[in-house]
Motif scaffolding. Structure first.
Motif, PDB file in Angstrom:
ATOM      1  N   ALA A 139      18.088  13.867  42.539  1.00  0.00           N
ATOM      2  CA  ALA A 139      16.804  14.427  42.675  1.00  0.00           C
ATOM      3  C   ALA A 139      16.620  16.116  42.164  1.00  0.00           C
ATOM      4  O   ALA A 139      16.170  16.772  41.371  1.00  0.00           O
ATOM      5  CB  ALA A 139      16.081  14.591  43.409  1.00  0.00           C
ATOM      6  N   PHE A 140      17.632  17.128  42.752  1.00  0.00           N
ATOM      7  CA  PHE A 140      17.607  17.891  42.615  1.00  0.00           C
ATOM      8  C   PHE A 140      18.129  18.889  41.394  1.00  0.00           C
ATOM      9  O   PHE A 140      17.444  18.490  40.468  1.00  0.00           O
ATOM     10  CB  PHE A 140      18.592  18.577  43.741  1.00  0.00           C
ATOM     11  N   VAL A 141      19.175  17.581  41.073  1.00  0.00           N
ATOM     12  CA  VAL A 141      20.683  17.971  39.410  1.00  0.00           C
ATOM     13  C   VAL A 141      19.436  17.464  38.373  1.00  0.00           C
ATOM     14  O   VAL A 141      19.273  18.048  36.906  1.00  0.00           O
ATOM     15  CB  VAL A 141      21.657  17.088  39.812  1.00  0.00           C
ATOM     16  N   PHE A 186      14.751  29.328  38.071  1.00  0.00           N
ATOM     17  CA  PHE A 186      15.458  27.418  37.622  1.00  0.00           C
ATOM     18  C   PHE A 186      14.040  27.884  36.173  1.00  0.00           C
ATOM     19  O   PHE A 186      14.831  26.264  36.101  1.00  0.00           O
ATOM     20  CB  PHE A 186      15.407  27.184  38.301  1.00  0.00           C
ATOM     21  N   THR A 187      13.226  27.950  36.205  1.00  0.00           N
ATOM     22  CA  THR A 187      12.151  27.723  34.684  1.00  0.00           C
ATOM     23  C   THR A 187      11.916  26.658  35.143  1.00  0.00           C
ATOM     24  O   THR A 187      11.558  26.117  34.082  1.00  0.00           O
ATOM     25  CB  THR A 187      12.752  28.257  33.309  1.00  0.00           C
ATOM     26  N   LEU A 188      11.157  26.884  36.587  1.00  0.00           N
ATOM     27  CA  LEU A 188      10.735  25.362  36.818  1.00  0.00           C
ATOM     28  C   LEU A 188       8.692  25.424  37.673  1.00  0.00           C
ATOM     29  O   LEU A 188       9.159  26.360  37.291  1.00  0.00           O
ATOM     30  CB  LEU A 188      11.503  24.795  38.124  1.00  0.00           C
ATOM     31  N   GLU A 189       8.580  24.118  37.411  1.00  0.00           N
ATOM     32  CA  GLU A 189       6.658  24.166  38.075  1.00  0.00           C
ATOM     33  C   GLU A 189       6.783  24.483  39.129  1.00  0.00           C
ATOM     34  O   GLU A 189       7.882  23.109  39.476  1.00  0.00           O
ATOM     35  CB  GLU A 189       6.191  23.646  37.041  1.00  0.00           C
ATOM     36  N   LYS A 249       6.555  32.999  52.135  1.00  0.00           N
ATOM     37  CA  LYS A 249       6.918  32.394  51.309  1.00  0.00           C
ATOM     38  C   LYS A 249       6.413  32.248  49.536  1.00  0.00           C
ATOM     39  O   LYS A 249       7.083  31.539  49.304  1.00  0.00           O
ATOM     40  CB  LYS A 249       7.137  30.526  51.444  1.00  0.00           C
ATOM     41  N   ARG A 250       5.681  32.261  49.688  1.00  0.00           N
ATOM     42  CA  ARG A 250       5.411  32.375  48.469  1.00  0.00           C
ATOM     43  C   ARG A 250       5.521  33.295  47.158  1.00  0.00           C
ATOM     44  O   ARG A 250       6.446  32.098  46.315  1.00  0.00           O
ATOM     45  CB  ARG A 250       3.307  32.256  47.979  1.00  0.00           C
ATOM     46  N   LYS A 251       6.436  34.504  47.659  1.00  0.00           N
ATOM     47  CA  LYS A 251       6.826  35.064  47.011  1.00  0.00           C
ATOM     48  C   LYS A 251       8.083  34.578  46.541  1.00  0.00           C
ATOM     49  O   LYS A 251       8.973  34.635  45.656  1.00  0.00           O
ATOM     50  CB  LYS A 251       6.980  37.193  47.513  1.00  0.00           C
ATOM     51  N   ARG A 252       8.780  34.188  47.756  1.00  0.00           N
ATOM     52  CA  ARG A 252      10.136  33.139  47.509  1.00  0.00           C
ATOM     53  C   ARG A 252       9.997  32.164  46.640  1.00  0.00           C
ATOM     54  O   ARG A 252      11.536  32.301  45.720  1.00  0.00           O
ATOM     55  CB  ARG A 252      10.952  32.970  49.298  1.00  0.00           C
ATOM     56  N   LEU A 253       9.506  31.764  46.830  1.00  0.00           N
ATOM     57  CA  LEU A 253       9.680  30.347  45.674  1.00  0.00           C
ATOM     58  C   LEU A 253       9.319  31.062  44.149  1.00  0.00           C
ATOM     59  O   LEU A 253       9.472  29.761  43.113  1.00  0.00           O
ATOM     60  CB  LEU A 253       8.379  29.584  46.078  1.00  0.00           C
ATOM     61  N   ALA A 254       7.906  31.984  43.943  1.00  0.00           N
ATOM     62  CA  ALA A 254       7.788  32.162  42.982  1.00  0.00           C
ATOM     63  C   ALA A 254       9.110  32.553  42.404  1.00  0.00           C
ATOM     64  O   ALA A 254       9.642  32.613  41.357  1.00  0.00           O
ATOM     65  CB  ALA A 254       6.820  32.928  43.257  1.00  0.00           C
ATOM     66  N   TYR A 255      10.135  33.358  43.507  1.00  0.00           N
ATOM     67  CA  TYR A 255      11.456  33.669  42.508  1.00  0.00           C
ATOM     68  C   TYR A 255      11.797  32.885  42.079  1.00  0.00           C
ATOM     69  O   TYR A 255      12.362  33.202  41.096  1.00  0.00           O
ATOM     70  CB  TYR A 255      11.914  34.949  43.674  1.00  0.00           C
ATOM     71  N   VAL A 312       8.825  20.876  42.339  1.00  0.00           N
ATOM     72  CA  VAL A 312      10.111  20.733  43.142  1.00  0.00           C
ATOM     73  C   VAL A 312       9.735  20.673  44.261  1.00  0.00           C
ATOM     74  O   VAL A 312      10.405  20.377  45.933  1.00  0.00           O
ATOM     75  CB  VAL A 312      10.429  22.636  43.314  1.00  0.00           C
ATOM     76  N   LYS A 313       8.457  20.178  44.337  1.00  0.00           N
ATOM     77  CA  LYS A 313       8.014  19.220  46.232  1.00  0.00           C
ATOM     78  C   LYS A 313       8.141  18.936  46.586  1.00  0.00           C
ATOM     79  O   LYS A 313       8.511  19.171  48.163  1.00  0.00           O
ATOM     80  CB  LYS A 313       5.855  19.109  45.484  1.00  0.00           C
ATOM     81  N   LYS A 314       8.919  17.568  46.190  1.00  0.00           N
ATOM     82  CA  LYS A 314       9.784  16.184  46.651  1.00  0.00           C
ATOM     83  C   LYS A 314      11.061  17.283  47.175  1.00  0.00           C
ATOM     84  O   LYS A 314      11.592  16.595  47.581  1.00  0.00           O
ATOM     85  CB  LYS A 314       9.339  15.725  46.202  1.00  0.00           C
ATOM     86  N   ILE A 315      11.645  17.843  46.553  1.00  0.00           N
ATOM     87  CA  ILE A 315      12.908  18.582  46.661  1.00  0.00           C
ATOM     88  C   ILE A 315      13.077  19.551  47.518  1.00  0.00           C
ATOM     89  O   ILE A 315      12.579  19.715  48.274  1.00  0.00           O
ATOM     90  CB  ILE A 315      12.798  20.102  45.382  1.00  0.00           C
ATOM     91  N   ARG A 316      14.961  19.264  47.777  1.00  0.00           N
ATOM     92  CA  ARG A 316      14.657  20.118  48.853  1.00  0.00           C
ATOM     93  C   ARG A 316      15.328  20.985  48.838  1.00  0.00           C
ATOM     94  O   ARG A 316      15.716  21.231  48.137  1.00  0.00           O
ATOM     95  CB  ARG A 316      16.316  18.855  49.631  1.00  0.00           C
ATOM     96  N   TYR A 317      14.428  21.775  49.903  1.00  0.00           N
ATOM     97  CA  TYR A 317      14.721  23.779  49.581  1.00  0.00           C
ATOM     98  C   TYR A 317      15.672  23.663  49.497  1.00  0.00           C
ATOM     99  O   TYR A 317      16.319  24.965  48.817  1.00  0.00           O
ATOM    100  CB  TYR A 317      13.549  24.179  50.804  1.00  0.00           C
TER     101      TYR A 317
END
Length: 225
Positions: A189-191, A137-140, A126-132, A144-149
């Motif tokens: 919220a995502f866009v 998307f050049t995000l921190e 999960k850590r690897k996927r989130l990092a990818y 994204v914590k409250k964004i729908r995965y």
């Protein structure tokens, strides 16, 4: 073997790809409505065609559907679970290819937030996927914590496919059959992470990632409900 596809025998052919055909294949459910809407269309479904042709973005005003792939899986780093898109449309306009990743919705939500999906003790996968995804998307992570995965990896699917077919443009499309546009606020919220304010039945963008212009669109379609 997963990269081979066979011609559809009609809308009912879509049913066999569902995780739970008995539960999901019902009128008023997104899988069924999406299959009927796209499977019976000559090119684009009426509502989608109307939104595209009335867009102020020339690229989408004359879309030709080349191929469609229901329940299309796009592998992602970090584990064996792919992003399973409800429908992948490979389209063409102005002699360029446009991958369109489509998520059908009625009342069902977009699943867990990133924070909930990670949990208290996230696995290495999960850590690897989130990092990818964050790098893509050049995000921190905090943003994204409250964004729908689900929204993150569906958008990633569009970018990945665009790179695979050497396309400079891609579209993430939510095709909603909800009269109340349920869960639209999650899409907003995502866009908005990319400093864009989306509206229903409007194509917005692009934002450029990895030399691909990514567009976003939410279409509320209640013609057949």
């Amino acid at each position: 073997m997963g990269k081979f596809f066979v011609p559809s025998k009609g809308v009912l052919s879509w049913k066999e790809f569902l995780a739970d055909p008995i539960k999901q294949w019902k009128k008023g459910y997104s899988a069924f409505e999406l299959a009927v809407s796209w499977g019976n269309a000559h090119n684009l479904p009426y509502t989608v065609d109307n939104v595209f042709k009335n867009s102020n973005i020339t690229l989408f005003q004359n879309i030709e559907v080349l191929y469609g792939f229901p329940e299309y899986k796009v592998p992602l780093p970090g584990g064996n679970a792919s992003s399973q898109n409800d429908l992948y449309i490979l389209a063409k306009a102005h002699n360029v290819l446009i991958p369109i990743m489509i998520e059908g919705k009625v009342a069902e939500p977009f699943g867990k937030t990133v924070d909930s999906w990670l949990g208290d003790n996230p696995s290495e996968g999960k850590r690897k996927r989130l990092a990818y995804l964050l790098q893509l998307f050049t995000l921190e992570e905090e943003s994204v914590k409250k964004i729908r995965y689900q929204l993150l990896h569906r958008a990633a699917s569009a970018l990945i496919e665009a790179n695979r077919v050497n396309a400079c443009n891609a579209l993430m499309l939510i095709h909603s059959f909800s009269k109340t546009a349920a869960w639209f606020e999650d899409f907003v919220a995502f866009v908005e992470l990319f400093h864009i304010s989306p509206k229903q039945n409007t194509i917005v963008g692009p934002v450029q990632f990895q030399n691909v212009n990514l567009y976003f669109c939410w279409i509320t379609d209640v013609n057949n409900i």
